[in-house]
Write an enzyme that holds these catalytic residues in place. Structure first.
Site, mmCIF file in Angstrom:
data_model
loop_
_atom_site.group_PDB
_atom_site.id
_atom_site.type_symbol
_atom_site.label_atom_id
_atom_site.label_comp_id
_atom_site.label_asym_id
_atom_site.label_seq_id
_atom_site.Cartn_x
_atom_site.Cartn_y
_atom_site.Cartn_z
ATOM 1 N N ARG A 77 97.715 15.530 5.566
ATOM 2 C CA ARG A 77 99.015 16.043 5.159
ATOM 3 C C ARG A 77 99.944 14.932 4.671
ATOM 4 O O ARG A 77 100.634 15.064 3.663
ATOM 5 C CB ARG A 77 99.631 16.720 6.392
ATOM 6 C CG ARG A 77 100.933 17.392 6.159
ATOM 7 C CD ARG A 77 100.749 18.660 5.411
ATOM 8 N NE ARG A 77 102.010 19.238 5.022
ATOM 9 C CZ ARG A 77 102.143 20.099 4.038
ATOM 10 N NH1 ARG A 77 101.096 20.493 3.350
ATOM 11 N NH2 ARG A 77 103.301 20.585 3.735
ATOM 12 N N GLN A 79 111.222 21.235 -0.510
ATOM 13 C CA GLN A 79 112.401 20.401 -0.200
ATOM 14 C C GLN A 79 112.184 18.950 -0.643
ATOM 15 O O GLN A 79 113.133 18.269 -1.030
ATOM 16 C CB GLN A 79 112.735 20.464 1.296
ATOM 17 C CG GLN A 79 113.105 21.850 1.778
ATOM 18 C CD GLN A 79 114.264 22.440 0.990
ATOM 19 O OE1 GLN A 79 115.337 21.848 0.902
ATOM 20 N NE2 GLN A 79 114.041 23.608 0.406
ATOM 21 N N PRO A 117 104.892 24.568 2.538
ATOM 22 C CA PRO A 117 105.476 24.206 1.241
ATOM 23 C C PRO A 117 106.073 22.798 1.252
ATOM 24 O O PRO A 117 106.377 22.261 2.310
ATOM 25 C CB PRO A 117 106.588 25.245 1.056
ATOM 26 C CG PRO A 117 106.924 25.720 2.422
ATOM 27 C CD PRO A 117 105.689 25.576 3.257
ATOM 28 N N ILE A 118 106.254 22.219 0.047
ATOM 29 C CA ILE A 118 106.937 20.920 -0.049
ATOM 30 C C ILE A 118 108.120 21.025 -1.019
ATOM 31 O O ILE A 118 108.496 20.061 -1.667
ATOM 32 C CB ILE A 118 105.977 19.768 -0.444
ATOM 33 C CG1 ILE A 118 105.273 20.030 -1.777
ATOM 34 C CG2 ILE A 118 104.958 19.506 0.645
ATOM 35 C CD1 ILE A 118 104.651 18.769 -2.359
ATOM 36 N N LYS A 121 101.355 7.882 15.383
ATOM 37 C CA LYS A 121 100.645 8.330 14.173
ATOM 38 C C LYS A 121 101.619 8.709 13.065
ATOM 39 O O LYS A 121 101.490 8.264 11.921
ATOM 40 C CB LYS A 121 99.775 9.532 14.512
ATOM 41 C CG LYS A 121 99.371 10.388 13.325
ATOM 42 C CD LYS A 121 98.677 11.654 13.790
ATOM 43 C CE LYS A 121 98.549 12.729 12.757
ATOM 44 N NZ LYS A 121 99.708 13.563 12.522
ATOM 45 N N ASN A 122 102.598 9.549 13.402
ATOM 46 C CA ASN A 122 103.443 10.081 12.327
ATOM 47 C C ASN A 122 104.424 9.054 11.773
ATOM 48 O O ASN A 122 104.981 9.257 10.689
ATOM 49 C CB ASN A 122 104.141 11.369 12.777
ATOM 50 C CG ASN A 122 103.140 12.519 12.859
ATOM 51 O OD1 ASN A 122 102.039 12.440 12.297
ATOM 52 N ND2 ASN A 122 103.498 13.579 13.571
HETATM 53 C C1 EPZ Z 1 105.574 16.685 10.365
HETATM 54 O O1 EPZ Z 1 105.000 17.578 9.416
HETATM 55 C C2 EPZ Z 1 104.434 16.224 11.254
HETATM 56 N N1 EPZ Z 1 103.438 15.569 10.419
HETATM 57 C C3 EPZ Z 1 103.830 17.416 11.981
HETATM 58 O O2 EPZ Z 1 102.895 16.898 12.902
HETATM 59 C C4 EPZ Z 1 104.911 18.156 12.758
HETATM 60 O O3 EPZ Z 1 104.388 19.345 13.291
HETATM 61 C C5 EPZ Z 1 106.104 18.502 11.846
HETATM 62 O O4 EPZ Z 1 106.575 17.317 11.157
HETATM 63 C C6 EPZ Z 1 107.285 19.078 12.600
HETATM 64 O O5 EPZ Z 1 107.708 18.182 13.589
HETATM 65 C C7 EPZ Z 1 103.648 14.307 10.038
HETATM 66 O O6 EPZ Z 1 104.640 13.678 10.356
HETATM 67 C C8 EPZ Z 1 102.583 13.698 9.189
HETATM 68 P P1 EPZ Z 1 108.193 19.582 8.286
HETATM 69 P P2 EPZ Z 1 105.846 17.997 8.127
HETATM 70 O O7 EPZ Z 1 108.375 19.274 6.858
HETATM 71 O O8 EPZ Z 1 106.708 16.856 7.745
HETATM 72 C C9 EPZ Z 1 109.021 23.908 6.402
HETATM 73 C C10 EPZ Z 1 100.831 16.625 13.964
HETATM 74 O O9 EPZ Z 1 100.225 17.388 14.741
HETATM 75 N N2 EPZ Z 1 109.145 23.203 5.121
HETATM 76 O O10 EPZ Z 1 109.158 19.035 9.284
HETATM 77 O O11 EPZ Z 1 104.885 18.511 7.128
HETATM 78 C C11 EPZ Z 1 107.601 23.908 6.931
HETATM 79 O O12 EPZ Z 1 106.825 24.925 6.358
HETATM 80 C C12 EPZ Z 1 101.492 17.173 12.721
HETATM 81 O O13 EPZ Z 1 100.935 15.402 14.138
HETATM 82 C C13 EPZ Z 1 109.553 23.897 4.008
HETATM 83 O O14 EPZ Z 1 109.780 25.098 4.029
HETATM 84 O O15 EPZ Z 1 106.709 19.155 8.728
HETATM 85 C C14 EPZ Z 1 107.829 24.042 8.416
HETATM 86 O O16 EPZ Z 1 108.011 25.387 8.727
HETATM 87 C C15 EPZ Z 1 101.155 18.594 12.493
HETATM 88 N N3 EPZ Z 1 109.690 23.204 2.827
HETATM 89 C C16 EPZ Z 1 109.150 23.307 8.658
HETATM 90 O O17 EPZ Z 1 109.780 23.214 7.371
HETATM 91 C C17 EPZ Z 1 109.435 21.873 2.752
HETATM 92 O O18 EPZ Z 1 109.597 21.309 1.649
HETATM 93 C C18 EPZ Z 1 109.031 21.898 9.213
HETATM 94 O O19 EPZ Z 1 108.093 21.147 8.436
HETATM 95 C C19 EPZ Z 1 109.038 21.178 3.889
HETATM 96 C C20 EPZ Z 1 108.890 21.868 5.074
#
Ligand code: EPZ
Length: 417
Positions: free
Chosen positions: A93, A126, A123-124, A22-23
């Site tokens: 998302r 980054q 947040p986004i 999926k991801n």
């Molecule tokens: C991806 O989400 C996955 N989703 C998530 O899977 C998964 O839990 C996550 O990665 C971690 O492995 C998809 O791939 C669509 P991150 P993503 O950016 O990319 C913080 C599922 O169940 N952060 O790696 O959104 C954030 O808050 C889903 O399939 C910032 O602070 O996750 C988190 O604490 C749920 N600023 C951490 O980083 C940012 O700009 C990791 O988030 C981006 C993230």
């Protein structure tokens, strides 16, 4: 609204085929926006999130066709809109990948803040930091608006290891002028898969799967054919279900290397795990040993497997501690497990699980995608009947989950309410 009804207590046996990731799919499909030509994408999972991203891109002028159940033909050459439809974007998302792809192709993107599972603040910043480093102006007030005269390669150091930011900055950089280096990147298998897809279409990306990704901007990407990797989390869900029911399952069509952290944990709790070339056999144990788990970015134990392992540990012999270190708030489903008799105390990002002899069937809800998977596993282990509501969350990311479990001998069915 459908619900899943499970009568627990059956040991699962047999073979299960794992679908495409999926991801990876939800990133590779929008990545095709960058391609000047037709992409044939194979091994696409037939799940709701894929249909949502396809719908959004069709709305924006892309021509997308399912050649068969798992093969998509994507042609974005005639795409004429840089603004994504808000209502649809809020359903998932991963719609944030439209930002990197649209910005990379048109130097302009407008995408509402994405929806998806609620794990506290998501947040986004980054992603935005990366777009700005490439020369884009970005504003973010409900709708993220990004534009640039031209994108120019640059150096980006991510403050947080983020899957989404790593992929999004990569998408924006492949057609940028010059070289981009992204440091402190995430290393999940789907990041490597997106880079491999883009490289197959003519991009020049090196280092995906390590801490540093280097991209040499190219003038254009051409069409081609690419097959998505198997879903690490779906595979892990079935592996845990085998251990949880004391069953014996061969989980097929996977990359065993991606499963190492899950396999190691299952061995620790007493299951037998045998790795084959593209499959893993898991044989459950009568007594599940307690274990501690800390979720981490890849290659650590995946946060997306946290609810499933907590369900399993709820019947372990002793106390287990599970620490969530990726998301602020990912224990919402624990209240549902407690309805089934689990003894779990959550304190911030830690769950303390005192193993009970058995769970009892109950009426519960899927609070989110993986929380829902955890509830199905709990239902498979429990005595009596469990009804799981709100399964639209499960359908976002698992293809016909109940049918796959049924084929393994589970007493499980989907009921339309
Ligand atoms: C991806 O989400 C996955 N989703 C998530 O899977 C998964 O839990 C996550 O990665 C971690 O492995 C998809 O791939 C669509 P991150 P993503 O950016 O990319 C913080 C599922 O169940 N952060 O790696 O959104 C954030 O808050 C889903 O399939 C910032 O602070 O996750 C988190 O604490 C749920 N600023 C951490 O980083 C940012 O700009 C990791 O988030 C981006 C993230």
């Amino acid at each position: 609204m459908d619900k899943i009804v499970v009568c627990g207590g059956k040991k699962l046996h047999g073979e299960v085929n794992i679908s495409g990731a999926k991801n990876a799919a939800v990133a590779i499909i929008p990545a095709a926006i960058l391609v000047d030509g037709v992409c044939i994408i194979e091994n696409v999972p037939n799940i709701r999130d894929v249909h949502v991203i396809v719908g959004i891109m069709e709305h924006m002028g892309a021509k997308i066709e399912f050649l068969d159940k798992y093969t998509l033909k994507v042609d974005c050459s005639c795409m004429d809109k840089q603004t994504a439809p808000q209502e649809m974007v809020r359903k998932m998302r991963a719609s944030y990948y439209l930002l990197g792809a649209l910005l990379g192709r048109f130097n302009k993107a407008e995408v509402a803040m994405p929806g998806g599972c609620n794990f506290g603040s998501r947040p986004i910043d980054q992603h935005i930091k990366g777009f700005r480093a490439l020369g884009a102006e970005v504003s973010c007030e409900g709708i993220v608006k990004a534009s640039a005269k031209e994108l120019v390669g640059s150096s980006v150091y991510l403050d947080i290891v983020s899957v989404g930011a790593t992929i999004n900055v990569m998408l924006a950089a492949v057609l940028a002028k010059g070289n981009t280096t992204i440091e402190n990147v995430a290393k999940e298998p789907h990041i490597v898969d997106v880079a491999n897809f883009l490289n197959a279409m003519g991009a020049d990306i090196k280092g995906a799967g390590t801490d540093v990704i280097k991209i040499r901007g190219v003038e254009k990407l051409k069409g081609g054919t690419y097959s998505i990797i198997p879903d690490q989390i779906e595979a892990g869900t079935f592996m845990i279900a085998a251990a949880a029911t004391g069953g014996d399952i061969l989980v097929k069509n996977i990359i065993p290397k991606h499963m190492e952290s899950v396999s190691a944990k299952l061995i620790e709790i007493g299951a037998k795990v045998t790795e084959l070339d593209d499959a893993i056999r898991v044989v459950g144990t009568d007594v599940v040993k307690n274990a501690n788990v800390k979720t981490l970015p890849y290659p650590g134990f995946p946060t997306d497997m946290q609810p499933q392992i907590v369900s399993l540990l709820s019947i372990a012999s002793g106390t287990s501690i599970v620490t969530e270190s990726v998301w602020d708030s990912r224990f919402q489903y624990v209240d549902e497990l407690r309805r089934m008799g689990a003894d779990i105390r959550v304190d911030g990002k830690t769950a303390v699980i005192n193993g009970v002899n058995r769970l009892e069937g109950a009426v519960v809800s899927a609070t989110d995608l993986r929380g829902g998977a955890g509830m199905v596993i709990a239902g498979l282990m429990a005595k009596g009947t469990t009804e799981i509501h709100e399964i639209q969350h499960i359908d976002r990311g698992y293809e016909k989950m109940e049918e796959k479990f049924k084929a393994l001998g589970a007493d499980i069915r989907r009921v339309s309410e």
